[in-house]
Design a protein around this motif. Sequence first.
Motif, PDB file in Angstrom:
ATOM      1  N   GLY A  82       8.441 -19.665  -6.174  1.00 47.68           N
ATOM      2  CA  GLY A  82       8.739 -18.360  -6.747  1.00 47.68           C
ATOM      3  C   GLY A  82       9.068 -17.359  -5.657  1.00 47.68           C
ATOM      4  O   GLY A  82       8.339 -17.263  -4.662  1.00 47.68           O
ATOM      5  N   THR A  83      10.155 -16.624  -5.809  1.00 52.03           N
ATOM      6  CA  THR A  83      10.488 -15.593  -4.833  1.00 52.03           C
ATOM      7  C   THR A  83       9.701 -14.317  -5.135  1.00 52.03           C
ATOM      8  O   THR A  83       9.083 -14.179  -6.192  1.00 52.03           O
ATOM      9  CB  THR A  83      11.994 -15.280  -4.817  1.00 52.03           C
ATOM     10  OG1 THR A  83      12.333 -14.519  -5.988  1.00 52.03           O
ATOM     11  CG2 THR A  83      12.827 -16.554  -4.765  1.00 52.03           C
ATOM     12  N   SER A  84       9.754 -13.374  -4.195  1.00 55.09           N
ATOM     13  CA  SER A  84       9.062 -12.092  -4.326  1.00 55.09           C
ATOM     14  C   SER A  84      10.034 -10.953  -4.061  1.00 55.09           C
ATOM     15  O   SER A  84      11.064 -11.156  -3.406  1.00 55.09           O
ATOM     16  CB  SER A  84       7.914 -12.006  -3.303  1.00 55.09           C
ATOM     17  OG  SER A  84       6.992 -13.057  -3.467  1.00 55.09           O
ATOM     18  N   PRO A  85       9.720  -9.746  -4.528  1.00 55.96           N
ATOM     19  CA  PRO A  85      10.539  -8.599  -4.142  1.00 55.96           C
ATOM     20  C   PRO A  85      10.605  -8.497  -2.622  1.00 55.96           C
ATOM     21  O   PRO A  85       9.595  -8.698  -1.935  1.00 55.96           O
ATOM     22  CB  PRO A  85       9.788  -7.411  -4.756  1.00 55.96           C
ATOM     23  CG  PRO A  85       9.034  -8.003  -5.904  1.00 55.96           C
ATOM     24  CD  PRO A  85       8.634  -9.376  -5.461  1.00 55.96           C
ATOM     25  N   SER A  86      11.761  -8.178  -2.095  1.00 50.45           N
ATOM     26  CA  SER A  86      11.954  -8.278  -0.648  1.00 50.45           C
ATOM     27  C   SER A  86      11.353  -7.146   0.156  1.00 50.45           C
ATOM     28  O   SER A  86      11.455  -7.139   1.386  1.00 50.45           O
ATOM     29  CB  SER A  86      13.450  -8.398  -0.344  1.00 50.45           C
ATOM     30  OG  SER A  86      13.914  -9.674  -0.737  1.00 50.45           O
ATOM     31  N   HIS A  87      10.686  -6.183  -0.505  1.00 49.15           N
ATOM     32  CA  HIS A  87       9.985  -5.176   0.296  1.00 49.15           C
ATOM     33  C   HIS A  87       8.684  -5.714   0.870  1.00 49.15           C
ATOM     34  O   HIS A  87       8.012  -5.050   1.650  1.00 49.15           O
ATOM     35  CB  HIS A  87       9.721  -3.901  -0.518  1.00 49.15           C
ATOM     36  CG  HIS A  87       8.935  -4.116  -1.777  1.00 49.15           C
ATOM     37  ND1 HIS A  87       9.481  -3.966  -3.025  1.00 49.15           N
ATOM     38  CD2 HIS A  87       7.648  -4.477  -1.979  1.00 49.15           C
ATOM     39  CE1 HIS A  87       8.567  -4.203  -3.948  1.00 49.15           C
ATOM     40  NE2 HIS A  87       7.446  -4.526  -3.335  1.00 49.15           N
ATOM     41  N   GLY A  88       8.311  -6.951   0.508  1.00 48.88           N
ATOM     42  CA  GLY A  88       7.141  -7.572   1.109  1.00 48.88           C
ATOM     43  C   GLY A  88       7.384  -7.919   2.566  1.00 48.88           C
ATOM     44  O   GLY A  88       8.474  -8.359   2.931  1.00 48.88           O
ATOM     45  N   VAL A  89       6.374  -7.710   3.389  1.00 47.43           N
ATOM     46  CA  VAL A  89       6.521  -7.956   4.825  1.00 47.43           C
ATOM     47  C   VAL A  89       5.292  -8.688   5.360  1.00 47.43           C
ATOM     48  O   VAL A  89       4.232  -8.711   4.734  1.00 47.43           O
ATOM     49  CB  VAL A  89       6.701  -6.639   5.615  1.00 47.43           C
ATOM     50  CG1 VAL A  89       8.013  -5.965   5.247  1.00 47.43           C
ATOM     51  CG2 VAL A  89       5.518  -5.704   5.395  1.00 47.43           C
ATOM     52  N   LEU A  90       5.468  -9.282   6.540  1.00 49.18           N
ATOM     53  CA  LEU A  90       4.342  -9.857   7.265  1.00 49.18           C
ATOM     54  C   LEU A  90       3.697  -8.772   8.120  1.00 49.18           C
ATOM     55  O   LEU A  90       4.385  -7.934   8.699  1.00 49.18           O
ATOM     56  CB  LEU A  90       4.813 -11.000   8.163  1.00 49.18           C
ATOM     57  CG  LEU A  90       5.403 -12.211   7.446  1.00 49.18           C
ATOM     58  CD1 LEU A  90       5.835 -13.261   8.465  1.00 49.18           C
ATOM     59  CD2 LEU A  90       4.419 -12.819   6.463  1.00 49.18           C
ATOM     60  N   VAL A  91       2.368  -8.803   8.177  1.00 52.09           N
ATOM     61  CA  VAL A  91       1.633  -7.829   8.975  1.00 52.09           C
ATOM     62  C   VAL A  91       0.489  -8.527   9.705  1.00 52.09           C
ATOM     63  O   VAL A  91      -0.037  -9.538   9.228  1.00 52.09           O
ATOM     64  CB  VAL A  91       1.049  -6.697   8.093  1.00 52.09           C
ATOM     65  CG1 VAL A  91       2.149  -5.855   7.482  1.00 52.09           C
ATOM     66  CG2 VAL A  91       0.135  -7.268   7.009  1.00 52.09           C
ATOM     67  N   PRO A  92       0.081  -8.012  10.858  1.00 53.95           N
ATOM     68  CA  PRO A  92      -1.102  -8.559  11.526  1.00 53.95           C
ATOM     69  C   PRO A  92      -2.363  -8.041  10.850  1.00 53.95           C
ATOM     70  O   PRO A  92      -2.503  -6.837  10.613  1.00 53.95           O
ATOM     71  CB  PRO A  92      -0.975  -8.034  12.958  1.00 53.95           C
ATOM     72  CG  PRO A  92      -0.175  -6.783  12.824  1.00 53.95           C
ATOM     73  CD  PRO A  92       0.746  -6.978  11.653  1.00 53.95           C
ATOM     74  N   SER A  93      -3.254  -8.940  10.498  1.00 56.81           N
ATOM     75  CA  SER A  93      -4.507  -8.552   9.859  1.00 56.81           C
ATOM     76  C   SER A  93      -5.626  -8.583  10.891  1.00 56.81           C
ATOM     77  O   SER A  93      -5.948  -9.642  11.435  1.00 56.81           O
ATOM     78  CB  SER A  93      -4.837  -9.514   8.710  1.00 56.81           C
ATOM     79  OG  SER A  93      -6.158  -9.286   8.240  1.00 56.81           O
ATOM     80  N   THR A  94      -6.208  -7.424  11.175  1.00 55.61           N
ATOM     81  CA  THR A  94      -7.339  -7.389  12.098  1.00 55.61           C
ATOM     82  C   THR A  94      -8.598  -7.958  11.447  1.00 55.61           C
ATOM     83  O   THR A  94      -9.499  -8.427  12.132  1.00 55.61           O
ATOM     84  CB  THR A  94      -7.611  -5.947  12.553  1.00 55.61           C
ATOM     85  OG1 THR A  94      -7.793  -5.113  11.398  1.00 55.61           O
ATOM     86  CG2 THR A  94      -6.430  -5.406  13.350  1.00 55.61           C
TER      87      THR A  94
END
Length: 212
Positions: A82-94
Motif C-alpha cells: 500500500g502506498t502512502s501520501p507523499s508528505h510522509g518523510v523519514l526522520v531520526p528518532s531519538t
Amino acid sequence: MSNIWFVGDSITYGYGCRPGYDYEYYNLTYKEGDKTWTKIIADYFKMEENDLSQVAGSNPYTLKTLITNLKNFKSGDVVVIGTSPSHGVLVPSTKYNKITSTNGLELKHLLPFPPERKKAIEDWREYHILPYEKLWDAHYTEAFKDISVELIDRGVITIVWEYKLWKETEFETIITHTKGKIKDKTHFSWKGHKDFAEVIIPKIEKIKPCLI
C-alpha cells in the motif's frame, strides 16, 4: 502454508482495530468475528498473515521495508503493498535511536529536537513536497511496481494499491461508526475493513505468477 505479506502505513496496520494497544474503538466495539482487512484476506486465501506495516508509515519507509524483506518472499507467497501520501518523510528518532517515519504534519518523532530542526522538516515539506505531491506519488508508485514485477517473475503474487483507493472511496471510518464519539476520520471501522478486503481480494486473484 504459504505467507501473505502486507506492507504499508496505518491503514494496512488496522489502526484502532488491534487488541493490546488500548485502542478506544477496539475496546468499545469489538465482537467475535470482527477482523482487520489484512486478516480477512489472509483467512480467505488460507495463508499465514505477516504484517510489516508501520503506523505513521511513509513511502520511503515502505520501500526500505520491502528491500529488507526481499529475501523472505518465497515463490507461492503473496505481497500486498500500500502506498502512502507523499508528505510522509523519514526522520531520526531519538527515542528509538533509529531512522523512522512520520506521515502526519505534526512531527511527533522530533519533539525532543530543537524547534529549528522541526522547522527545517516542515519547510522541506512545504516547498519541496506538497507543491509536487503528484510527482512524488508517481515516483514511489513506479518504484513499488518495479519491485512487484521482479517479485512476480520469482513466483510471488504481488499487488500495489495506491492510497487514493481508500482516500477517495466511501469506506466507513471509525468516526462514522461511532457517530462522532471517536474522532478518527481516517481509519476503517469493522465494516470499512470488510468492504476494503472485498476490493483487494479480486486484485490479488487477477495476478498470475510466472513461477510456482
